[in-house]
Scaffold this active site. Sequence first.
Site, mmCIF file in Angstrom:
data_model
loop_
_atom_site.group_PDB
_atom_site.id
_atom_site.type_symbol
_atom_site.label_atom_id
_atom_site.label_comp_id
_atom_site.label_asym_id
_atom_site.label_seq_id
_atom_site.Cartn_x
_atom_site.Cartn_y
_atom_site.Cartn_z
ATOM 1 N N GLY A 1 0.820 -1.212 0.000
ATOM 2 C CA GLY A 1 0.000 0.000 0.000
ATOM 3 C C GLY A 1 0.848 1.252 0.000
ATOM 4 O O GLY A 1 2.088 1.202 -0.014
ATOM 5 N N ILE B 78 1.277 3.800 2.429
ATOM 6 C CA ILE B 78 2.152 4.040 3.595
ATOM 7 C C ILE B 78 3.092 2.850 3.800
ATOM 8 O O ILE B 78 4.286 3.020 4.066
ATOM 9 C CB ILE B 78 1.312 4.299 4.870
ATOM 10 C CG1 ILE B 78 0.408 5.523 4.662
ATOM 11 C CG2 ILE B 78 2.228 4.519 6.078
ATOM 12 C CD1 ILE B 78 -0.575 5.796 5.797
ATOM 13 N N ASP C 246 0.372 -8.729 1.569
ATOM 14 C CA ASP C 246 -0.657 -7.852 0.988
ATOM 15 C C ASP C 246 -1.519 -8.659 0.022
ATOM 16 O O ASP C 246 -1.020 -9.553 -0.665
ATOM 17 C CB ASP C 246 0.002 -6.686 0.238
ATOM 18 C CG ASP C 246 -0.905 -5.470 0.170
ATOM 19 O OD1 ASP C 246 -0.582 -4.439 0.766
ATOM 20 O OD2 ASP C 246 -1.964 -5.573 -0.495
ATOM 21 N N LEU D 294 -0.653 -2.610 9.070
ATOM 22 C CA LEU D 294 -1.249 -1.521 8.292
ATOM 23 C C LEU D 294 -2.387 -1.987 7.396
ATOM 24 O O LEU D 294 -3.148 -1.160 6.890
ATOM 25 C CB LEU D 294 -0.169 -0.848 7.412
ATOM 26 C CG LEU D 294 0.678 0.250 8.053
ATOM 27 C CD1 LEU D 294 1.516 -0.270 9.208
ATOM 28 C CD2 LEU D 294 1.593 0.893 7.019
ATOM 29 N N ALA E 132 -1.781 0.608 12.965
ATOM 30 C CA ALA E 132 -2.186 1.817 12.235
ATOM 31 C C ALA E 132 -3.660 2.081 12.495
ATOM 32 O O ALA E 132 -4.525 1.335 12.057
ATOM 33 C CB ALA E 132 -1.948 1.627 10.734
ATOM 34 N N TYR F 197 -15.889 2.390 9.775
ATOM 35 C CA TYR F 197 -14.426 2.421 9.667
ATOM 36 C C TYR F 197 -13.802 2.871 10.992
ATOM 37 O O TYR F 197 -12.979 2.153 11.585
ATOM 38 C CB TYR F 197 -14.025 3.348 8.517
ATOM 39 C CG TYR F 197 -12.539 3.577 8.352
ATOM 40 C CD1 TYR F 197 -11.661 2.517 8.141
ATOM 41 C CD2 TYR F 197 -12.012 4.867 8.396
ATOM 42 C CE1 TYR F 197 -10.297 2.749 7.981
ATOM 43 C CE2 TYR F 197 -10.659 5.101 8.228
ATOM 44 C CZ TYR F 197 -9.801 4.042 8.035
ATOM 45 O OH TYR F 197 -8.459 4.279 7.873
ATOM 46 N N LYS G 272 -11.742 0.502 13.771
ATOM 47 C CA LYS G 272 -10.377 0.815 14.220
ATOM 48 C C LYS G 272 -10.354 1.054 15.728
ATOM 49 O O LYS G 272 -9.361 0.767 16.399
ATOM 50 C CB LYS G 272 -9.843 2.034 13.473
ATOM 51 C CG LYS G 272 -9.519 1.765 11.999
ATOM 52 C CD LYS G 272 -8.183 1.066 11.835
ATOM 53 C CE LYS G 272 -7.751 1.060 10.373
ATOM 54 N NZ LYS G 272 -6.387 0.568 10.195
HETATM 55 P P1 NAD Z 1 -3.545 1.576 1.224
HETATM 56 O O1 NAD Z 1 -4.884 1.134 0.714
HETATM 57 O O2 NAD Z 1 -2.583 2.090 0.234
HETATM 58 O O3 NAD Z 1 -2.868 0.436 2.101
HETATM 59 C C1 NAD Z 1 -3.568 -0.620 2.696
HETATM 60 C C2 NAD Z 1 -2.963 -1.916 2.173
HETATM 61 O O4 NAD Z 1 -3.540 -3.020 2.854
HETATM 62 C C3 NAD Z 1 -3.219 -2.114 0.685
HETATM 63 O O5 NAD Z 1 -2.015 -2.444 0.028
HETATM 64 C C4 NAD Z 1 -4.201 -3.276 0.645
HETATM 65 O O6 NAD Z 1 -4.082 -4.030 -0.544
HETATM 66 C C5 NAD Z 1 -3.805 -4.036 1.893
HETATM 67 N N1 NAD Z 1 -4.873 -4.873 2.439
HETATM 68 C C6 NAD Z 1 -6.138 -4.510 2.765
HETATM 69 N N2 NAD Z 1 -6.816 -5.553 3.270
HETATM 70 C C7 NAD Z 1 -5.943 -6.605 3.275
HETATM 71 C C8 NAD Z 1 -6.045 -7.955 3.674
HETATM 72 N N3 NAD Z 1 -7.191 -8.451 4.191
HETATM 73 N N4 NAD Z 1 -4.964 -8.751 3.557
HETATM 74 C C9 NAD Z 1 -3.787 -8.267 3.051
HETATM 75 N N5 NAD Z 1 -3.638 -6.979 2.650
HETATM 76 C C10 NAD Z 1 -4.703 -6.170 2.760
HETATM 77 O O7 NAD Z 1 -3.841 2.688 2.335
HETATM 78 P P2 NAD Z 1 -2.839 3.480 3.276
HETATM 79 O O8 NAD Z 1 -3.265 4.884 3.197
HETATM 80 O O9 NAD Z 1 -1.439 3.123 2.999
HETATM 81 O O10 NAD Z 1 -3.290 2.929 4.690
HETATM 82 C C11 NAD Z 1 -2.432 2.165 5.529
HETATM 83 C C12 NAD Z 1 -3.016 2.141 6.928
HETATM 84 O O11 NAD Z 1 -3.077 3.471 7.423
HETATM 85 C C13 NAD Z 1 -4.427 1.590 7.023
HETATM 86 O O12 NAD Z 1 -4.533 0.801 8.188
HETATM 87 C C14 NAD Z 1 -5.298 2.816 7.157
HETATM 88 O O13 NAD Z 1 -6.480 2.554 7.874
HETATM 89 C C15 NAD Z 1 -4.378 3.757 7.911
HETATM 90 N N6 NAD Z 1 -4.693 5.170 7.704
HETATM 91 C C16 NAD Z 1 -4.290 5.827 6.590
HETATM 92 C C17 NAD Z 1 -4.584 7.182 6.469
HETATM 93 C C18 NAD Z 1 -4.156 7.988 5.282
HETATM 94 O O14 NAD Z 1 -4.350 9.211 5.303
HETATM 95 N N7 NAD Z 1 -3.572 7.436 4.245
HETATM 96 C C19 NAD Z 1 -5.306 7.862 7.460
HETATM 97 C C20 NAD Z 1 -5.706 7.125 8.561
HETATM 98 C C21 NAD Z 1 -5.366 5.804 8.699
#
Ligand code: NAD
Length: 332
Positions: A11, A13, A32, A77, A123, A155, A159
């Site tokens: 993903g 982050i 992932d 994450l 996360a 959501y 969390k």
């Molecule tokens: P993202 O969608 O790019 O990353 C999430 C990753 O998790 C993806 O690669 C997805 O394919 C993988 N994934 C989801 N469900 C899965 C599963 N069941 N098995 C294996 N892989 C799985 O999003 P991100 O922005 O990088 O988010 C990363 C974390 O940060 C998440 O937990 C999200 O809730 C949290 N978050 C992000 C933000 C933001 O602003 N980007 C804000 C708050 C929280």
Amino acid sequence: MKTCLVTGGAGFIGSHLIERLLADGHRVIAVDDESTGARGNLSGATQNPRFEYVAGDVADRELMAGVVDRADVIYHLAAAVGVALVAKDPIACIERNVEPTRFLLSRATERLREGNDVRFFLASTSEAYGKNPKPVWSEDDDLVFGPTTRSRWSYGASKAIDEFLALGHFRQHGLPAVIGRFFNVVGPRQSGAYGMVLPRFVDAALAGKPLVVHDDGQQVRCFSHVQDVIRAVVGLTENEAAAGRVFNIGSDRPVSILELAQRVIAATGSASTVSFQSYSDAYDADFEDVRRRVPDLTRLKQTIGWEASIDLDGIVRDVISWRKALRAGEPA
Ligand code: NAD
């Protein structure tokens, strides 16, 4: 050298975190299912002999038991992300976000009981505050969700359950788990496909199309660069004093969404205009948004001496260069 497990490693982050961990000399295992991430995000890591990619679902217990048992540090994450996606499918959101976290925490606790040194980073999200009306949110503030008939709250609520689980594992079993509540993390590799605002605006501006702002554009958010966020994630996970605590992670510099759109137009030199769309057209009639979302960062700063290094203009410039490179066919 430690072995770090990064769930959601393909993903946005996760892929940046992996680059940092490899640069620090660690071994990294990424898991992932590419539901919202993409393996292409890891092109900078795949050639590294200390990196291993496992394509799979974090809900697969056998798979996850195997990788947790090899890890010294677990960065969890993987999650259902994106308000648009979550509002449409709250069942998948809860299933993805709760049970896999419970399993990972309990397996990590078993490893701890066997005498291993294990650390856990969870996360979480600013969505956990719901629509708390305070102008600035501190970690011990109340969580104020809307009704269950409005599925977007699934959501933040899912969390919040993860947080209860992580804190429970710390208090009841001594697992050094740290919780980071991210506030609007942005930067290269963030997909605009699931409603994330900055990549959407940048793409529209580069294409000369209108930048679609929801409602009146006066919603207030704080945007932080993913590199600054990664510094906080690693710094907290490695810090003894952070275990068993919740931390806001992000920027505390507020900007309205309308102003963000105007800054993107100015920075790209685009002839695009701003257009407005109601929430009911963007999502559905039940959608409810949060007007203001600003973190208190005192705890983060006091615990690890963290400061942001990239301001909003720097972030916007970075995302523009990345989207331009993508449009020119360069790798992510
Ligand atoms: P993202 O969608 O790019 O990353 C999430 C990753 O998790 C993806 O690669 C997805 O394919 C993988 N994934 C989801 N469900 C899965 C599963 N069941 N098995 C294996 N892989 C799985 O999003 P991100 O922005 O990088 O988010 C990363 C974390 O940060 C998440 O937990 C999200 O809730 C949290 N978050 C992000 C933000 C933001 O602003 N980007 C804000 C708050 C929280």
